[in-house]
Design an enzyme around this catalytic site. Sequence first.
Site, PDB file in Angstrom:
ATOM      1  N   ARG A 168       0.851  -1.202   0.000  1.00 12.88           N
ATOM      2  CA  ARG A 168       0.000   0.000   0.000  1.00 12.88           C
ATOM      3  C   ARG A 168       0.884   1.249   0.000  1.00 12.88           C
ATOM      4  O   ARG A 168       1.875   1.307   0.730  1.00 12.88           O
ATOM      5  CB  ARG A 168      -0.886  -0.012   1.239  1.00 12.88           C
ATOM      6  N   ARG A 224      -1.490   7.257   9.375  1.00 13.06           N
ATOM      7  CA  ARG A 224      -1.658   6.659   8.038  1.00 13.06           C
ATOM      8  C   ARG A 224      -1.800   7.753   6.983  1.00 13.06           C
ATOM      9  O   ARG A 224      -1.745   8.937   7.296  1.00 13.06           O
ATOM     10  CB  ARG A 224      -2.912   5.780   8.053  1.00 13.06           C
ATOM     11  N   LYS A 262      -3.006   2.367  14.911  1.00 16.27           N
ATOM     12  CA  LYS A 262      -3.030   3.290  13.772  1.00 16.27           C
ATOM     13  C   LYS A 262      -3.696   4.619  14.157  1.00 16.27           C
ATOM     14  O   LYS A 262      -4.498   4.668  15.106  1.00 16.27           O
ATOM     15  CB  LYS A 262      -3.760   2.659  12.597  1.00 16.27           C
ATOM     16  N   LYS A 277      -5.569   7.939  12.138  1.00  9.13           N
ATOM     17  CA  LYS A 277      -6.034   8.378  10.817  1.00  9.13           C
ATOM     18  C   LYS A 277      -6.481   9.834  10.849  1.00  9.13           C
ATOM     19  O   LYS A 277      -7.210  10.230  11.756  1.00  9.13           O
ATOM     20  CB  LYS A 277      -7.178   7.495  10.355  1.00  9.13           C
ATOM     21  N   CYS A 301     -14.948  -3.420   0.451  1.00  4.13           N
ATOM     22  CA  CYS A 301     -13.546  -3.717   0.787  1.00  4.13           C
ATOM     23  C   CYS A 301     -13.102  -4.937  -0.022  1.00  4.13           C
ATOM     24  O   CYS A 301     -13.942  -5.634  -0.590  1.00  4.13           O
ATOM     25  CB  CYS A 301     -13.427  -3.983   2.273  1.00  4.13           C
ATOM     26  N   CYS A 334      -7.782 -10.826   1.866  1.00  2.85           N
ATOM     27  CA  CYS A 334      -7.770 -10.356   3.250  1.00  2.85           C
ATOM     28  C   CYS A 334      -7.868 -11.527   4.231  1.00  2.85           C
ATOM     29  O   CYS A 334      -8.849 -12.275   4.217  1.00  2.85           O
ATOM     30  CB  CYS A 334      -8.920  -9.382   3.497  1.00  2.85           C
ATOM     31  N   CYS A 364     -16.002  -8.190   6.982  1.00  2.00           N
ATOM     32  CA  CYS A 364     -15.914  -8.433   8.428  1.00  2.00           C
ATOM     33  C   CYS A 364     -16.232  -7.118   9.142  1.00  2.00           C
ATOM     34  O   CYS A 364     -16.368  -6.078   8.489  1.00  2.00           O
ATOM     35  CB  CYS A 364     -14.528  -8.973   8.802  1.00  2.00           C
ATOM     36  N   CYS A 373     -13.705  -1.516   6.772  1.00  2.36           N
ATOM     37  CA  CYS A 373     -12.772  -0.852   5.855  1.00  2.36           C
ATOM     38  C   CYS A 373     -13.461  -0.041   4.756  1.00  2.36           C
ATOM     39  O   CYS A 373     -12.862   0.873   4.204  1.00  2.36           O
ATOM     40  CB  CYS A 373     -11.834  -1.871   5.227  1.00  2.36           C
TER      41      CYS A 373
HETATM   42 FE1  SRM Z   1      -8.767  -1.626   6.685  1.00  2.00          FE
HETATM   43  C1  SRM Z   1      -7.288  -4.150   8.310  1.00  2.00           C
HETATM   44  C2  SRM Z   1      -8.012  -3.068   3.786  1.00  2.00           C
HETATM   45  C3  SRM Z   1      -9.585   1.237   5.142  1.00  2.00           C
HETATM   46  C4  SRM Z   1     -10.396  -0.595   9.542  1.00  2.00           C
HETATM   47  N1  SRM Z   1      -7.759  -3.314   6.207  1.00  2.00           N
HETATM   48  C5  SRM Z   1      -7.187  -4.216   7.066  1.00  2.00           C
HETATM   49  C6  SRM Z   1      -6.358  -5.231   6.283  1.00  2.00           C
HETATM   50  C7  SRM Z   1      -4.950  -4.722   6.192  1.00  2.00           C
HETATM   51  C8  SRM Z   1      -6.440  -6.688   6.796  1.00  2.00           C
HETATM   52  C9  SRM Z   1      -5.434  -7.159   7.802  1.00  2.00           C
HETATM   53  O1  SRM Z   1      -5.173  -6.471   8.798  1.00  2.00           O
HETATM   54  O2  SRM Z   1      -4.921  -8.260   7.592  1.00  2.00           O
HETATM   55  C10 SRM Z   1      -7.079  -5.165   4.904  1.00  2.00           C
HETATM   56  C11 SRM Z   1      -6.262  -5.563   3.680  1.00  2.00           C
HETATM   57  C12 SRM Z   1      -7.148  -6.293   2.698  1.00  2.00           C
HETATM   58  C13 SRM Z   1      -6.561  -6.487   1.361  1.00  2.00           C
HETATM   59  O3  SRM Z   1      -6.501  -7.646   0.906  1.00  2.00           O
HETATM   60  O4  SRM Z   1      -6.187  -5.525   0.711  1.00  2.00           O
HETATM   61  C14 SRM Z   1      -7.635  -3.767   4.948  1.00  2.00           C
HETATM   62  N2  SRM Z   1      -8.666  -1.007   4.848  1.00  2.00           N
HETATM   63  C15 SRM Z   1      -8.417  -1.770   3.762  1.00  2.00           C
HETATM   64  C16 SRM Z   1      -8.665  -1.016   2.472  1.00  2.00           C
HETATM   65  C17 SRM Z   1      -7.716  -1.395   1.342  1.00  2.00           C
HETATM   66  C18 SRM Z   1     -10.141  -1.231   2.059  1.00  2.00           C
HETATM   67  C19 SRM Z   1     -10.540  -0.669   0.738  1.00  2.00           C
HETATM   68  O5  SRM Z   1     -11.499  -1.206   0.199  1.00  2.00           O
HETATM   69  O6  SRM Z   1      -9.984   0.294   0.253  1.00  2.00           O
HETATM   70  C20 SRM Z   1      -8.528   0.432   3.000  1.00  2.00           C
HETATM   71  C21 SRM Z   1      -7.116   0.951   2.926  1.00  2.00           C
HETATM   72  C22 SRM Z   1      -7.063   2.404   3.277  1.00  2.00           C
HETATM   73  C23 SRM Z   1      -5.728   3.044   3.105  1.00  2.00           C
HETATM   74  O7  SRM Z   1      -5.366   3.399   1.974  1.00  2.00           O
HETATM   75  O8  SRM Z   1      -5.042   3.248   4.095  1.00  2.00           O
HETATM   76  C24 SRM Z   1      -8.943   0.246   4.448  1.00  2.00           C
HETATM   77  N3  SRM Z   1      -9.738   0.054   7.282  1.00  2.00           N
HETATM   78  C25 SRM Z   1     -10.092   1.055   6.433  1.00  2.00           C
HETATM   79  C26 SRM Z   1     -11.091   1.879   7.048  1.00  2.00           C
HETATM   80  C27 SRM Z   1     -11.817   3.045   6.388  1.00  2.00           C
HETATM   81  C28 SRM Z   1     -11.121   4.347   6.578  1.00  2.00           C
HETATM   82  O9  SRM Z   1     -10.160   4.457   7.322  1.00  2.00           O
HETATM   83  O10 SRM Z   1     -11.582   5.277   5.941  1.00  2.00           O
HETATM   84  C29 SRM Z   1     -11.328   1.362   8.309  1.00  2.00           C
HETATM   85  C30 SRM Z   1     -12.395   1.853   9.319  1.00  2.00           C
HETATM   86  C31 SRM Z   1     -11.980   3.094  10.018  1.00  2.00           C
HETATM   87  C32 SRM Z   1     -11.154   2.765  11.216  1.00  2.00           C
HETATM   88  O11 SRM Z   1      -9.937   2.714  11.099  1.00  2.00           O
HETATM   89  O12 SRM Z   1     -11.751   2.534  12.271  1.00  2.00           O
HETATM   90  C33 SRM Z   1     -10.468   0.207   8.439  1.00  2.00           C
HETATM   91  N4  SRM Z   1      -8.799  -2.251   8.658  1.00  2.00           N
HETATM   92  C34 SRM Z   1      -9.568  -1.710   9.646  1.00  2.00           C
HETATM   93  C35 SRM Z   1      -9.387  -2.476  10.843  1.00  2.00           C
HETATM   94  C36 SRM Z   1     -10.052  -2.201  12.223  1.00  2.00           C
HETATM   95  C37 SRM Z   1      -9.191  -1.265  12.979  1.00  2.00           C
HETATM   96  C38 SRM Z   1      -9.677  -0.968  14.365  1.00  2.00           C
HETATM   97  O13 SRM Z   1      -8.955  -0.302  15.082  1.00  2.00           O
HETATM   98  O14 SRM Z   1     -10.733  -1.364  14.774  1.00  2.00           O
HETATM   99  C39 SRM Z   1      -8.497  -3.519  10.522  1.00  2.00           C
HETATM  100  C40 SRM Z   1      -7.979  -4.621  11.461  1.00  2.00           C
HETATM  101  C41 SRM Z   1      -6.813  -4.189  12.262  1.00  2.00           C
HETATM  102  O15 SRM Z   1      -6.252  -3.118  12.088  1.00  2.00           O
HETATM  103  O16 SRM Z   1      -6.429  -4.990  13.121  1.00  2.00           O
HETATM  104  C42 SRM Z   1      -8.155  -3.353   9.143  1.00  2.00           C
HETATM  105 FE1  SF4 Z   2     -10.616  -7.370   5.403  1.00  2.00          FE
HETATM  106 FE2  SF4 Z   2     -12.561  -6.893   7.100  1.00  2.00          FE
HETATM  107 FE3  SF4 Z   2     -11.192  -4.856   6.099  1.00  2.00          FE
HETATM  108 FE4  SF4 Z   2     -12.819  -6.186   4.545  1.00  2.00          FE
HETATM  109  S1  SF4 Z   2     -13.426  -5.003   6.368  1.00  2.00           S
HETATM  110  S2  SF4 Z   2     -10.709  -5.640   4.036  1.00  2.00           S
HETATM  111  S3  SF4 Z   2     -12.689  -8.233   5.315  1.00  2.00           S
HETATM  112  S4  SF4 Z   2     -10.384  -6.401   7.427  1.00  2.00           S
END
Ligand code: SRM
Ligand code: SF4
Length: 586
Positions: free
Chosen positions: A85, A154, A217, A219, A438, A444, A483, A487
Amino acid sequence: MTPIESPADDETTLETATPSSVELVKLTSRRLRGGLQEAVVSDAPLFDDDDTVLLKFHGIYQQDDRDKRVKRGGPQEKVWSMMIRLTIPGGVLTPDQYLTLDALADRLGNGTLRVTTRQSIQFHGVLKGNLKPLLAEISASLLTTIAACGDVSRNVMASPAPIDDEAHRAVQTVARGVAEVLQPRTRAYYEIWLDGERVTDSRDEEPVYGDSYLPRKFKVGVALDTDNAVDLYTYDCGLVAITRDGKVLGYNLLVGGGLGMTHNKAHTFARLATTIAFVEPQHAVAIVRAVCELYRDEGNRSDRKHARLKYLVEQWGAERFLEALRQRVSFALHAPSPVPDPVQHDFIGIHPQGDGRFFAGVFVQSGRVADRDGETTRSAFREIVATVRPGVRLTPMQSVLFTDLTEADVQTLQRILAAHGVRGAGELSNAVRYSMACPAMPTCGLALAESERALPGVLEQLERELARLDVGTVPLTVRMTGCPNGCARPYNADIGLVGRRPGVYHLFVGGGLRGNRLADLFAADVKVDEIIPSLRPLLERFASDRNDDEGLGDFYQRVAGHLTPRHLLTGSEKPTAALFQAATLV
Ligand code: SRM
Ligand code: SF4
């Protein structure tokens, strides 16, 4: 303390609690080096557990292709590759940078580019041996992957609209400023990926992060009072430019947003950010740094599921948080400027920039820039960028803007899009246009259900249903995740679909296009084929009883919202779908 008193909210307990194992990995990593230098060049097919923690800070995730998992009696066999990324503040790319990334997707990735929900780009399917060449070429194009993941600030988001006024330029400038101040200073990235000279002295200081970086993280997003394209309320820290006649008077400060939660764990929850102060323009970057440092020092480092800033804000309350922030800065924190919540623009279609030129927003389904039968989006984008050489901006809704276009360029762009079967604004239903998903399966590791691959089928049914009810022209946000981590930000959409297990989703309703409201759990454990039938009673009531200009989430809130508790995402609450079958609702 008597036996019935809970220590859970006592911060002295947090301070003395055992740090999580990730804390030790960070602390002993020598500023994110760990064993990466050796592991990258070794023949081992995989990185070990500690190094996978550190890899994230370098923008890299080790993943296995879940479609290819095989169980032949013994342990499951997996096919491993890497997700990479980038960090792209404000989502701004030059045409050359875009073309470099496009070429790299074929040579070293899986042939797709994925625009993320935070204005960045991901490569999937990169083999371990290709990491160094990939990162070297990214770096040569003056881009980076450092701090795209991991316990750091981030990618910093900002409204992508290239409008030619002071306010729109200012939010991009502030985003770049925050990104610069909060970028890790370690030289590890250069040593490991770019064969830079090894550093042993104090040039490697981390002025913001120290030895242990952040608890989790962090944001940041920067919006305008006229444009919440970044979906601001969902971030740890946000700024809203308060504008008058295109000029910035200052910024409202928001803290404590975040969506990630865990099914059936009531102490985890989605939370929208609270507006706590107003700062003058010259203090915008400094206040974000101060919030980040307060989080660094006070965030929970023992329970990673309870470590985001939102839990500290929830535990302390806004007043105490603001007071703690005041102690850290030498400038005034004023009362927030009262402004109406702005809407989230998607910028799809052709728009004037205000400087005689135009920009074109092109929808990308779930952010996947790929060539598919009948819709060769990736080839179209490559041809547009190579021919017209526009600026490129990535949107927080996973789409792409081509900027600085003349009228002739617009015609060229439209011709290229049509030749490649890429849908323009007029060919998109609202259900599709504002949708996001997502990646989920197969890359993922946390996915419980399909998302990117399941959403198009659900949207097709929804489009038909909305057209049948004659409400297809009402803007509507539909967001799906595999899940509960959220995301694609499902919890503040009109309709949010959140994976529970294969083929089964929790259904949320009640957010909307301003992103300023959490949705309610509408129906639990719904099979994918039952999603539209579950929504039907609500949609029918919406079609017959909605007020003019009322979105689905607004309608839901007017009719049922007051009947349900506000904090409905913990898994123990009653779904609200049944309310729409009851004749008693007015
Ligand atoms: Fe996310 C984890 C993809 C935006 C909350 N996210 C992941 C991981 C890295 C899975 C992992 O930890 O093994 C995913 C990778 C999947 C893949 O195959 O690519 C993943 N997140 C994404 C992306 C690519 C989704 C998308 O469709 O674009 C987004 C990348 C953004 C970027 O460029 O940085 C992405 N993730 C988000 C958002 C939305 C936002 O920030 O606008 C959230 C919800 C907001 C937030 O942070 O609360 C989000 N991702 C999470 C979480 C839950 C974090 C938490 O503290 O609760 C995880 C799990 C974790 O971090 O342990 C996670
Ligand atoms: Fe993976 Fe869950 Fe984020 Fe979808 S919402 S990319 S399943 S961690």
